[in-house]
Design a protein around this motif. Structure first.
Motif, PDB file in Angstrom:
ATOM      1  N   ILE A 175     -13.611   5.541  15.518  1.00 51.93           N
ATOM      2  CA  ILE A 175     -12.109   5.418  15.669  1.00 51.93           C
ATOM      3  C   ILE A 175     -11.388   5.540  14.261  1.00 51.93           C
ATOM      4  CG2 ILE A 175     -10.315   3.919  16.545  1.00 51.93           C
ATOM      5  CD1 ILE A 175     -12.138   2.487  18.202  1.00 51.93           C
ATOM      6  N   LEU A 176     -10.367   6.621  14.301  1.00 48.68           N
ATOM      7  CA  LEU A 176      -9.533   6.532  13.221  1.00 48.68           C
ATOM      8  C   LEU A 176      -8.245   5.934  13.082  1.00 48.68           C
ATOM      9  CD1 LEU A 176      -8.869  10.234  11.036  1.00 48.68           C
ATOM     10  CD2 LEU A 176      -7.148   8.640  11.874  1.00 48.68           C
ATOM     11  N   LEU A 177      -8.043   5.106  12.244  1.00 48.32           N
ATOM     12  CA  LEU A 177      -6.939   4.137  12.322  1.00 48.32           C
ATOM     13  C   LEU A 177      -5.658   4.865  11.730  1.00 48.32           C
ATOM     14  CD1 LEU A 177      -8.722   0.665  11.650  1.00 48.32           C
ATOM     15  CD2 LEU A 177      -8.099   1.855  13.746  1.00 48.32           C
ATOM     16  N   ASP A 178      -4.674   5.527  11.890  1.00 45.91           N
ATOM     17  CA  ASP A 178      -3.743   6.484  11.657  1.00 45.91           C
ATOM     18  C   ASP A 178      -2.768   5.563  11.017  1.00 45.91           C
ATOM     19  OD1 ASP A 178      -2.687   8.802  10.606  1.00 45.91           O
ATOM     20  OD2 ASP A 178      -1.511   8.869  12.336  1.00 45.91           O
ATOM     21  N   ASN A 179      -2.722   5.530   9.627  1.00 43.62           N
ATOM     22  CA  ASN A 179      -1.286   5.045   8.812  1.00 43.62           C
ATOM     23  C   ASN A 179      -1.137   3.518   9.479  1.00 43.62           C
ATOM     24  OD1 ASN A 179       0.529   7.043   7.607  1.00 43.62           O
ATOM     25  ND2 ASN A 179       0.340   8.006   9.340  1.00 43.62           N
ATOM     26  N   PHE A 180      -2.244   2.860   9.285  1.00 47.41           N
ATOM     27  CA  PHE A 180      -2.389   1.335   9.477  1.00 47.41           C
ATOM     28  C   PHE A 180      -2.222   0.659   8.005  1.00 47.41           C
ATOM     29  CE2 PHE A 180      -3.712   1.986  13.706  1.00 47.41           C
ATOM     30  CZ  PHE A 180      -4.308   0.945  14.317  1.00 47.41           C
ATOM     31  N   SER A 181      -1.101  -0.534   8.001  1.00 53.14           N
ATOM     32  CA  SER A 181      -1.193  -1.043   6.965  1.00 53.14           C
ATOM     33  C   SER A 181      -2.499  -1.735   6.639  1.00 53.14           C
ATOM     34  CB  SER A 181       0.122  -2.123   6.721  1.00 53.14           C
ATOM     35  OG  SER A 181      -0.354  -3.124   7.825  1.00 53.14           O
ATOM     36  N   PRO A 182      -2.503  -2.277   5.239  1.00 47.37           N
ATOM     37  CA  PRO A 182      -3.901  -2.981   4.828  1.00 47.37           C
ATOM     38  C   PRO A 182      -4.060  -4.318   5.895  1.00 47.37           C
ATOM     39  CG  PRO A 182      -2.890  -2.307   2.929  1.00 47.37           C
ATOM     40  CD  PRO A 182      -1.964  -1.994   4.044  1.00 47.37           C
ATOM     41  N   ALA A 183      -2.744  -4.966   6.137  1.00 48.50           N
ATOM     42  CA  ALA A 183      -3.029  -5.997   7.165  1.00 48.50           C
ATOM     43  C   ALA A 183      -3.581  -5.889   8.559  1.00 48.50           C
ATOM     44  CB  ALA A 183      -1.716  -6.734   7.277  1.00 48.50           C
ATOM     45  N   ALA A 200     -10.040   4.703   7.939  1.00 47.09           N
ATOM     46  CA  ALA A 200      -8.608   4.708   7.590  1.00 47.09           C
ATOM     47  C   ALA A 200      -8.217   5.733   7.185  1.00 47.09           C
ATOM     48  CB  ALA A 200      -8.564   3.390   6.588  1.00 47.09           C
ATOM     49  N   SER A 201      -6.865   6.164   7.598  1.00 46.79           N
ATOM     50  CA  SER A 201      -6.302   7.476   6.881  1.00 46.79           C
ATOM     51  C   SER A 201      -4.624   7.483   6.968  1.00 46.79           C
ATOM     52  CB  SER A 201      -6.837   8.805   7.729  1.00 46.79           C
ATOM     53  OG  SER A 201      -6.518   9.775   7.092  1.00 46.79           O
ATOM     54  N   GLY A 202      -3.991   8.102   6.147  1.00 44.99           N
ATOM     55  CA  GLY A 202      -2.526   7.993   6.084  1.00 44.99           C
ATOM     56  C   GLY A 202      -2.021   7.104   5.012  1.00 44.99           C
ATOM     57  N   GLY A 203      -1.200   7.288   4.456  1.00 46.36           N
ATOM     58  CA  GLY A 203      -0.551   6.465   3.473  1.00 46.36           C
ATOM     59  C   GLY A 203      -1.605   5.553   2.561  1.00 46.36           C
ATOM     60  N   ASP A 218     -15.334   1.260   7.464  1.00 47.39           N
ATOM     61  CA  ASP A 218     -16.402   1.801   7.253  1.00 47.39           C
ATOM     62  C   ASP A 218     -16.251   3.114   6.321  1.00 47.39           C
ATOM     63  OD1 ASP A 218     -18.412   0.357   8.833  1.00 47.39           O
ATOM     64  OD2 ASP A 218     -16.629   0.898  10.499  1.00 47.39           O
ATOM     65  N   ARG A 219     -14.894   3.714   6.703  1.00 45.78           N
ATOM     66  CA  ARG A 219     -14.740   5.026   5.948  1.00 45.78           C
ATOM     67  C   ARG A 219     -12.938   5.290   5.497  1.00 45.78           C
ATOM     68  NH1 ARG A 219     -17.860   9.629   9.168  1.00 45.78           N
ATOM     69  NH2 ARG A 219     -15.903  10.375   9.509  1.00 45.78           N
ATOM     70  N   ILE A 220     -12.924   5.856   4.655  1.00 48.32           N
ATOM     71  CA  ILE A 220     -11.264   5.941   4.297  1.00 48.32           C
ATOM     72  C   ILE A 220     -11.279   7.706   4.024  1.00 48.32           C
ATOM     73  CG2 ILE A 220      -9.506   5.852   2.597  1.00 48.32           C
ATOM     74  CD1 ILE A 220     -10.848   3.202   1.954  1.00 48.32           C
ATOM     75  N   SER A 221     -10.554   8.198   4.817  1.00 49.38           N
ATOM     76  CA  SER A 221     -10.138   9.766   4.548  1.00 49.38           C
ATOM     77  C   SER A 221      -8.888  10.233   3.949  1.00 49.38           C
ATOM     78  CB  SER A 221     -10.238  10.582   5.848  1.00 49.38           C
ATOM     79  OG  SER A 221      -9.613   9.985   6.709  1.00 49.38           O
ATOM     80  N   ILE A 222      -8.822  10.738   2.820  1.00 50.48           N
ATOM     81  CA  ILE A 222      -7.608  11.277   1.872  1.00 50.48           C
ATOM     82  C   ILE A 222      -7.278  12.673   2.021  1.00 50.48           C
ATOM     83  CG2 ILE A 222      -6.373  10.804  -0.015  1.00 50.48           C
ATOM     84  CD1 ILE A 222      -8.021   8.241  -0.216  1.00 50.48           C
ATOM     85  N   GLY A 223      -6.207  13.218   2.411  1.00 52.98           N
ATOM     86  CA  GLY A 223      -6.251  14.626   2.367  1.00 52.98           C
ATOM     87  C   GLY A 223      -5.767  14.955   0.969  1.00 52.98           C
ATOM     88  N   ALA A 224      -5.009  14.155   0.291  1.00 50.97           N
ATOM     89  CA  ALA A 224      -4.651  14.253  -1.195  1.00 50.97           C
ATOM     90  C   ALA A 224      -5.679  14.968  -2.155  1.00 50.97           C
ATOM     91  CB  ALA A 224      -3.909  13.155  -1.559  1.00 50.97           C
TER      92      ALA A 224
END
Length: 246
Positions: A175-183, A200-203, A218-224
């Motif tokens: 599951i990709l959590l889009d633009n979720f805050s750290p909390a 986690a992805s976005g922001g 488990d994973r962090i994806s970053i387009g930048a």
């Protein structure tokens, strides 16, 4: 000689060498540091020997490849270091320069990152538009499961905690959590409790990536990593062989 003018990670010598081999097979190239090595200003990273005219013909193209790829590797390494959590994978995205994807993905790996899907063929990512068209997460996931080639994984993107629950109930395993805050990420990790892998992805920036990683995803994806990486500043200076000038 090619030297770094800024700190970073060296990457792209195989392409740099290929440019010069295409121009003149008599030219010889030598990497002075390993691919993926950290460099400081003034570090000599590569050398080219041969006819000066040929070297200058290929200078800009060769340095463009080297600077771009080293820039992607350098930014990736900054994010990897910033996570401060080796068990979390840092991933790129498909937001790459047209025709450059394989080079960008290689540079991400040289910077210590990992690659997300290459295209639509090696992973199914169910996004917001797919969910809307299918009539919900469960229907979208069932349709993807029914049509996917054997061995192709499926990931479901969710935008809030209610959708996360829906994805879990539908049987999503990634599951990709889009633009979720750290909390919100911490809440998601607690709710999932190991029933699915979370990305986690976005922001996500260099300023908050440590907190994002600490949430336990488990994973962090970053387009930048690939769409916003500045080139590493490099310069080439000619050094005539003794006896040829003067």
């Amino acid at each position: 000689r090619v030297s770094a003018k800024a700190p970073g990670v060296f990457c792209g010598f195989p392409v740099f060498e290929a440019v010069y081999r295409l121009l003149d097979e008599e030219l010889t190239c030598r990497a002075m540091v390993e691919e993926g090595a950290r460099v400081k200003p003034g570090t000599v990273v590569a050398e080219v020997a041969g006819e000066a005219r040929r070297i200058l013909h290929g200078e800009r193209l060769a340095l463009n490849f080297l600077g771009r790829m080293s820039g992607v590797a350098s930014l990736t390494r900054r994010y990897v270091d910033g996570m401060n959590r080796p068990e979390t994978l840092l991933l790129d995205t498909r937001k790459t320069l047209p025709l450059w994807r394989s080079l960008d993905r290689y540079a991400v790996r040289m910077g210590g990152g990992h690659n997300h899907r290459s295209g639509l063929y090696d992973m199914i990512l169910i996004k917001e538009n797919h969910i809307t068209l299918a009539g919900g997460i469960r229907r979208a996931l069932e349709a993807a499961q029914a049509s996917r080639p054997e061995g192709v994984p499926i990931e479901v993107e969710v935008c809030h905690l209610e959708e996360l629950e829906e994805a879990l109930e539908a049987g999503a395993e990634l599951i990709l959590l889009d633009n979720f805050s750290p909390a919100q990420l911490r809440q998601a990790v607690e709710r999932v409790a190991g029933r699915a892998r979370l990305e986690a992805s976005g922001g996500i920036t260099l300023g908050n990536i440590e907190e994002v990683a600490a949430s336990g995803v488990d994973r962090i994806s970053i387009g930048a990593l690939t769409h916003s990486a500045p080139c590493l500043d490099l310069s080439m200076l000619i050094e005539p062989l003794p006896g040829l000038v003067g």
